[in-house]
Motif scaffolding. Structure first.
Motif, PDB file in Angstrom:
ATOM      1  N   UNK A  33     -15.315  53.982   2.851  1.00  0.00           N
ATOM      2  CA  UNK A  33     -14.963  54.384   1.503  1.00  0.00           C
ATOM      3  C   UNK A  33     -14.340  53.186   0.796  1.00  0.00           C
ATOM      4  N   UNK A  99     -11.606  52.584  12.849  1.00  0.00           N
ATOM      5  CA  UNK A  99     -11.126  53.958  12.811  1.00  0.00           C
ATOM      6  C   UNK A  99      -9.737  54.111  12.231  1.00  0.00           C
ATOM      7  N   UNK A 100      -9.052  53.008  11.991  1.00  0.00           N
ATOM      8  CA  UNK A 100      -7.721  53.126  11.396  1.00  0.00           C
ATOM      9  C   UNK A 100      -7.847  53.573   9.945  1.00  0.00           C
ATOM     10  N   UNK A 101      -6.894  54.316   9.497  1.00  0.00           N
ATOM     11  CA  UNK A 101      -6.919  54.771   8.114  1.00  0.00           C
ATOM     12  C   UNK A 101      -6.176  53.834   7.176  1.00  0.00           C
ATOM     13  N   UNK A 102      -5.582  52.783   7.708  1.00  0.00           N
ATOM     14  CA  UNK A 102      -4.787  51.929   6.825  1.00  0.00           C
ATOM     15  C   UNK A 102      -5.692  51.259   5.805  1.00  0.00           C
ATOM     16  N   UNK A 103      -5.165  51.071   4.600  1.00  0.00           N
ATOM     17  CA  UNK A 103      -5.923  50.433   3.537  1.00  0.00           C
ATOM     18  C   UNK A 103      -5.634  48.935   3.504  1.00  0.00           C
ATOM     19  N   UNK A 105      -5.775  45.941   0.852  1.00  0.00           N
ATOM     20  CA  UNK A 105      -5.784  45.785  -0.599  1.00  0.00           C
ATOM     21  C   UNK A 105      -6.121  44.353  -0.992  1.00  0.00           C
TER      22      UNK A 105
ATOM     23  N   UNK B  33       1.781  56.743   5.651  1.00  0.00           N
ATOM     24  CA  UNK B  33       1.660  55.291   5.730  1.00  0.00           C
ATOM     25  C   UNK B  33       2.868  54.629   5.078  1.00  0.00           C
ATOM     26  N   UNK B  35       3.803  50.798   3.421  1.00  0.00           N
ATOM     27  CA  UNK B  35       3.290  49.506   2.973  1.00  0.00           C
ATOM     28  C   UNK B  35       4.452  48.697   2.394  1.00  0.00           C
ATOM     29  N   UNK B  43      -0.228  45.700  -1.915  1.00  0.00           N
ATOM     30  CA  UNK B  43       0.501  46.267  -0.767  1.00  0.00           C
ATOM     31  C   UNK B  43      -0.086  45.782   0.546  1.00  0.00           C
ATOM     32  N   UNK B  45      -0.039  46.677   4.732  1.00  0.00           N
ATOM     33  CA  UNK B  45       0.207  47.747   5.673  1.00  0.00           C
ATOM     34  C   UNK B  45       1.324  47.396   6.643  1.00  0.00           C
ATOM     35  N   UNK B  98      -8.982  61.970   6.616  1.00  0.00           N
ATOM     36  CA  UNK B  98      -9.433  60.594   6.764  1.00  0.00           C
ATOM     37  C   UNK B  98     -10.473  60.291   5.697  1.00  0.00           C
ATOM     38  N   UNK B 102      -5.161  58.182  -0.592  1.00  0.00           N
ATOM     39  CA  UNK B 102      -3.765  58.174  -0.207  1.00  0.00           C
ATOM     40  C   UNK B 102      -2.949  58.333  -1.475  1.00  0.00           C
TER      41      UNK B 102
END
Lengths: 115, 113
Positions: A33, A99-103, A105, B33, B35, B43, B45, B98, B102
């Protein structure tokens, strides 16, 4: 490592005109995504638009639309009929691999809409 | 219900002090999460929870940073022995599924003197 590149640190546009913000990214995944977030001077980040990579059709949300080119790994945001309230930082983001959901940027583009 | 809330909104600490930053996610959101956002940057993580389990803490810059979410809702980010380089805005976000968006809180601006 995955990267997101926004090559325009600052942009300005006249009210009612159209502006396009660019974003390129790097990933080896096939299904993912992509997001554009807006952060006005008050700092609260809000989602502008979301694109699913498996969909060929570009996402639209009122005055906001994307030009998603998967092969080129490009994800630009077009704002039509710009309004003063569109003045903000805009960040392109997508989930990290594995598979991590962290974004992850980009560094952001500061957009100023002039009256 | 209400959006993501964070407290305090502003925190000034003397170098060496410990601080605790709180995040209340949207009710029912499984993922949470943290950040860190430096001035003029995007941001970055820090850490991620799914319910009470901390699944990824790869972004925490040092062992002075610690995060918890003991009951799977409210989370606390603790920074021990703060340093000037810890000065930043700390953003909390939550999501329901998922790949879905966010939702971000207003952030806590930490200034270490």
């Amino acid at each position: 490592a995955q990267t997101v590149t926004q090559s325009q640190p600052e942009m300005s546009v006249q009210e009612a005109e159209t502006v396009t913000l660019s974003c390129t990214y790097d990933t080896s995944e096939n299904n993912y995504y992509l997001f554009w977030y807006k952060q006005p001077p008050s700092r609260q980040m809000i989602l502008v638009i979301r694109q699913e990579a498996y969909k060929q059709q570009n996402a639209t949300e009122n005055r906001f639309s994307v030009n998603f080119q998967k092969a080129a790994k490009s994800f630009s945001l077009k704002i039509s009929d710009s309004q003063l309230g569109d003045t903000a930082m805009y960040f392109c983001a997508f989930p990290s691999q594995g598979g991590s959901e962290k974004l992850v940027f980009g560094k952001g583009t500061k957009l100023t809409v002039n009256p | 219900g209400a959006g993501v809330s964070q407290s305090p909104r502003y925190k000034v600490a003397k170098r060496g002090q410990d601080v605790a930053l709180r995040c209340d996610p949207i009710s029912g959101h499984v993922s949470l999460f943290w950040y860190q956002q430096a001035l003029g940057q995007g941001p970055e993580f820090l850490t991620y929870f799914q319910n009470e389990a901390q699944l990824d803490k790869s972004g925490l810059p040092s062992d002075r940073f610690f995060a918890e979410r003991p009951e799977g809702s409210v989370s606390t980010l603790k920074i021990q022995r703060t340093q000037q380089e810890d000065s930043a805005v700390y953003l909390c976000a939550s999501s329901q599924f998922r790949g879905y968006e966010q939702f971000f809180g207003p952030g806590t601006r930490l200034t270490v003197l």
